[in-house]
Motif scaffolding. Structure first.
Motif, PDB file in Angstrom:
ATOM      1  N   GLY A 140       0.817  -1.210   0.000  1.00  0.00           N
ATOM      2  CA  GLY A 140       0.000   0.000   0.000  1.00  0.00           C
ATOM      3  C   GLY A 140       0.850   1.259   0.000  1.00  0.00           C
ATOM      4  N   LEU A 141       1.854   1.297   0.865  1.00  0.00           N
ATOM      5  CA  LEU A 141       2.732   2.467   0.933  1.00  0.00           C
ATOM      6  C   LEU A 141       3.509   2.658  -0.367  1.00  0.00           C
ATOM      7  N   THR A 142       3.903   1.557  -0.992  1.00  0.00           N
ATOM      8  CA  THR A 142       4.619   1.640  -2.261  1.00  0.00           C
ATOM      9  C   THR A 142       3.706   2.191  -3.352  1.00  0.00           C
ATOM     10  N   HIS A 143       2.459   1.739  -3.370  1.00  0.00           N
ATOM     11  CA  HIS A 143       1.510   2.293  -4.345  1.00  0.00           C
ATOM     12  C   HIS A 143       1.303   3.790  -4.109  1.00  0.00           C
ATOM     13  N   LEU A 144       1.253   4.210  -2.853  1.00  0.00           N
ATOM     14  CA  LEU A 144       1.152   5.645  -2.568  1.00  0.00           C
ATOM     15  C   LEU A 144       2.366   6.386  -3.124  1.00  0.00           C
ATOM     16  N   ALA A 145       3.556   5.838  -2.906  1.00  0.00           N
ATOM     17  CA  ALA A 145       4.781   6.475  -3.394  1.00  0.00           C
ATOM     18  C   ALA A 145       4.804   6.553  -4.916  1.00  0.00           C
ATOM     19  N   LEU A 146       4.141   5.603  -5.568  1.00  0.00           N
ATOM     20  CA  LEU A 146       4.068   5.593  -7.028  1.00  0.00           C
ATOM     21  C   LEU A 146       2.894   6.421  -7.557  1.00  0.00           C
ATOM     22  N   PRO A 149      -3.088   5.948  -5.439  1.00  0.00           N
ATOM     23  CA  PRO A 149      -3.845   5.853  -4.185  1.00  0.00           C
ATOM     24  C   PRO A 149      -4.962   4.818  -4.198  1.00  0.00           C
ATOM     25  N   GLU A 150      -5.581   4.579  -5.348  1.00  0.00           N
ATOM     26  CA  GLU A 150      -6.660   3.580  -5.393  1.00  0.00           C
ATOM     27  C   GLU A 150      -6.106   2.191  -5.103  1.00  0.00           C
ATOM     28  N   LEU A 151      -4.972   1.863  -5.716  1.00  0.00           N
ATOM     29  CA  LEU A 151      -4.340   0.561  -5.474  1.00  0.00           C
ATOM     30  C   LEU A 151      -3.861   0.462  -4.024  1.00  0.00           C
ATOM     31  N   ALA A 152      -3.362   1.565  -3.488  1.00  0.00           N
ATOM     32  CA  ALA A 152      -2.930   1.582  -2.084  1.00  0.00           C
ATOM     33  C   ALA A 152      -4.113   1.270  -1.175  1.00  0.00           C
ATOM     34  N   GLY A 153      -5.253   1.866  -1.440  1.00  0.00           N
ATOM     35  CA  GLY A 153      -6.439   1.637  -0.623  1.00  0.00           C
ATOM     36  C   GLY A 153      -6.861   0.179  -0.610  1.00  0.00           C
TER      37      GLY A 153
END
Length: 179
Positions: A140-146, A149-153
């Motif tokens: 999740g945090l990696t998706h946020l960094a990329l 946000p939807e994937l992070a959620g």
């Protein structure tokens, strides 16, 4: 070059060219810890269960693997991410089916800003241990960094289904109104 040198030194000093044994049989202990975590009423109880999970995940298949994992984790704590990646890459080469090797290398890569590399390792971790809270959080945090946000959620919700006390719940918009 430094990573390759560390991997070669690790392999030669630990006998890593041998075959890694099977992962420790921890399934019953994992199930019990997840059950405790899911039904925890207080955050301190959830933390105890989470600590048990980490102690199980970081139980390597043998002493060689444990030394490589410990060295990798120590180098992460010391901030020597290249050395950490070297030890953890050697561990993964030796024990490709040991989830924590991939998870810890993902952490080192994340801290180094290699988010794509971290994501690859997190996907592998979760293919071995689908309920790995650290990998779900890390993904999740990696998706946020990329900037995803939807994937992070999605990953944070998976984590919360296992651990209602997950710190990452603060990253889920509308939590409490959309569950």
């Amino acid at each position: 070059m430094r990573i390759l040198l560390i991997a070669l030194i690790t392999a030669s000093t630990t006998g890593a060219w041998a075959q890694c044994p099977k992962n420790p049989a921890i399934f019953d202990e994992l199930d019990q810890a997840y059950h405790t975590l899911k039904f925890a009423k207080f955050s301190r109880d959830a933390q105890v269960a989470t600590d048990v999970l980490w102690s199980l995940w970081t139980r390597a298949p043998d002493n060689r693997a444990q030394r490589m994992l410990n060295r990798g984790m120590m180098n992460i704590r010391l901030g020597d991410l290249a050395a950490a990646e070297g030890f953890l890459s050697a561990l993964i080469e030796y024990c490709p089916d040991y989830a924590e090797g991939h998870n810890q290398r993902a952490f080192a890569r994340y801290l180094a800003g290699d988010f794509e590399g971290a994501l690859t390792d997190l996907v592998r971790t979760l293919s071995i241990q689908p309920r790995h809270l650290g990998a779900l959080s890390g993904k999740g945090l990696t998706h946020l960094a990329l900037g995803q946000p939807e994937l992070a959620g999605i990953e944070f919700r998976k984590e919360m289904a296992l651990n209602p006390f997950a710190a990452e719940r603060d990253f889920i918009p509308n939590l409490g109104t959309d569950l």
